[in-house]
Design an enzyme around this catalytic site. Sequence first.
Site, PDB file in Angstrom:
ATOM      1  N   GLU A  12       1.673  68.794 -20.933  1.00 24.74           N
ATOM      2  CA  GLU A  12       1.597  69.664 -20.067  1.00 24.74           C
ATOM      3  C   GLU A  12       0.900  69.851 -18.616  1.00 24.74           C
ATOM      4  OE1 GLU A  12       4.858  71.110 -20.085  1.00 24.74           O
ATOM      5  OE2 GLU A  12       4.488  73.336 -20.462  1.00 24.74           O
TER       6      GLU A  12
ATOM      7  N   THR B 108       5.571  74.458 -11.319  1.00 18.78           N
ATOM      8  CA  THR B 108       4.832  75.256 -12.032  1.00 18.78           C
ATOM      9  C   THR B 108       3.772  74.866 -10.885  1.00 18.78           C
ATOM     10  OG1 THR B 108       6.402  74.609 -13.712  1.00 18.78           O
ATOM     11  CG2 THR B 108       3.872  75.136 -13.271  1.00 18.78           C
TER      12      THR B 108
HETATM   13  P1  ADP Z   1       9.557  73.526 -16.383  1.00 19.81           P
HETATM   14  O1  ADP Z   1       8.270  74.520 -16.476  1.00 19.81           O
HETATM   15  O2  ADP Z   1      11.136  73.184 -16.571  1.00 19.81           O
HETATM   16  O3  ADP Z   1       8.806  72.634 -18.090  1.00 19.81           O
HETATM   17  P2  ADP Z   1       7.670  71.947 -15.241  1.00 19.81           P
HETATM   18  O4  ADP Z   1       7.568  72.113 -13.611  1.00 19.81           O
HETATM   19  O5  ADP Z   1       6.003  72.618 -15.889  1.00 19.81           O
HETATM   20  O6  ADP Z   1       9.435  72.451 -15.302  1.00 19.81           O
HETATM   21  O7  ADP Z   1       7.964  70.233 -15.457  1.00 19.81           O
HETATM   22  C1  ADP Z   1       8.711  69.624 -14.643  1.00 19.81           C
HETATM   23  C2  ADP Z   1       8.122  68.552 -13.868  1.00 19.81           C
HETATM   24  O8  ADP Z   1       7.305  67.845 -15.338  1.00 19.81           O
HETATM   25  C3  ADP Z   1       8.619  67.570 -13.221  1.00 19.81           C
HETATM   26  O9  ADP Z   1       7.960  67.648 -11.790  1.00 19.81           O
HETATM   27  C4  ADP Z   1       9.414  66.733 -14.165  1.00 19.81           C
HETATM   28  O10 ADP Z   1       9.001  65.248 -13.603  1.00 19.81           O
HETATM   29  C5  ADP Z   1       8.085  66.410 -14.544  1.00 19.81           C
HETATM   30  N1  ADP Z   1       7.925  65.925 -16.181  1.00 19.81           N
HETATM   31  C6  ADP Z   1       8.356  64.432 -16.526  1.00 19.81           C
HETATM   32  N2  ADP Z   1       8.229  63.979 -17.898  1.00 19.81           N
HETATM   33  C7  ADP Z   1       8.881  64.975 -17.973  1.00 19.81           C
HETATM   34  C8  ADP Z   1      10.129  65.003 -18.878  1.00 19.81           C
HETATM   35  N3  ADP Z   1      10.105  63.610 -20.167  1.00 19.81           N
HETATM   36  N4  ADP Z   1      10.885  66.030 -18.832  1.00 19.81           N
HETATM   37  C9  ADP Z   1      10.499  67.663 -18.335  1.00 19.81           C
HETATM   38  N5  ADP Z   1      10.074  66.812 -17.627  1.00 19.81           N
HETATM   39  C10 ADP Z   1       9.116  65.559 -17.282  1.00 19.81           C
END
Ligand code: ADP
Length: 311
Positions: free
Chosen positions: A128, A181
């Site tokens: 995260e 986020t």
């Molecule tokens: P969510 O709340 O849907 O998880 P976030 O903005 O917290 O959205 O996280 C998504 C971010 O994490 C994106 O920038 C994405 O490119 C990155 N990311 C890296 N690896 C992964 C993964 N395995 N799954 C999802 N997002 C990923």
Amino acid sequence: MDRISLFAPASIANISCGFDVLGLCLDNVGDLMHLQKSDTPGFRITEIKGQNLPLQTEKNVAGVAALAFLNAYNKPVGFELQIDKRIKAGSGIGSSAASAAGVVVGINKLLGEPFTPLELIAFAMEGERLACGSAHADNVAPVIMGGFTLVRSTNPLDVIALNSPLELAATVIHPEIEVKTADARAVLHNKIPLKKAINQWANVGALVSGLYREDYDLISRSLVDEIVEPARAMLIPGFDQLKENAKNAGALGCGISGSGPSVFALSRGMTKANQVAESMAEVYNKIGVPYEVHVCPINPNGVQFLDSNNA
Ligand code: ADP
């Protein structure tokens, strides 16, 4: 056991009044992951289906969470991972959390469960940190523990698994726009008027109490966010109308899922949750915003291991 397939569920963080502390695990909505042991020590992602995300270990939340696990384990073991991404990144229903939590639960299983759920949450939080710059636990905790969770503290980490009333059902509508986020955090105010803070912690306490007493009216009265929602609502198309329609259709409450743009509602029973879904979809049908909608019970178990028939 050398290989394992698992379902890594989506989750809703914040749940109106519980910014950064409350979360719940969704059923039926989530990613599939396939993990196998490898003779070469370390961690590699060999394939990602469904989304364009980095395969490089250090750039993928699953890779970073796995490395945190393997560093703590400190023995020469190797793993390969394939991810079938079904939750869109940046949708606000814990796409990054599903990957970070799923991988550490899977590796733990393949190694005979050397770590506790709390330790797994700490590893997943490192994923995260990569996704949004802060190692928050409000999505990864419910994915690992199931049901509703409360993160009392991240340092030291203290997470409480709460009761999940059986009849609660979630509706999630995802307008197909991306809200990062990090951007959703940037619109928040740093200072909170004392009166609003008082109302907010009263609602968090009452919501937790409502979950234990399975008191749906109390749950409904407590699903209020006086602090974060007013600042973030403008990032979500048609938010006020979605909320009004959901409430009119009988939802107990409605708010922003995580950092958005998904909007969730909680209802008593799946029939009501489906009616709420229709009422929310009407808003986007009218204003022409493309969307996806999910209706599901709360998932009491979190990550689920699959046998070869349903993997
Ligand atoms: P969510 O709340 O849907 O998880 P976030 O903005 O917290 O959205 O996280 C998504 C971010 O994490 C994106 O920038 C994405 O490119 C990155 N990311 C890296 N690896 C992964 C993964 N395995 N799954 C999802 N997002 C990923």
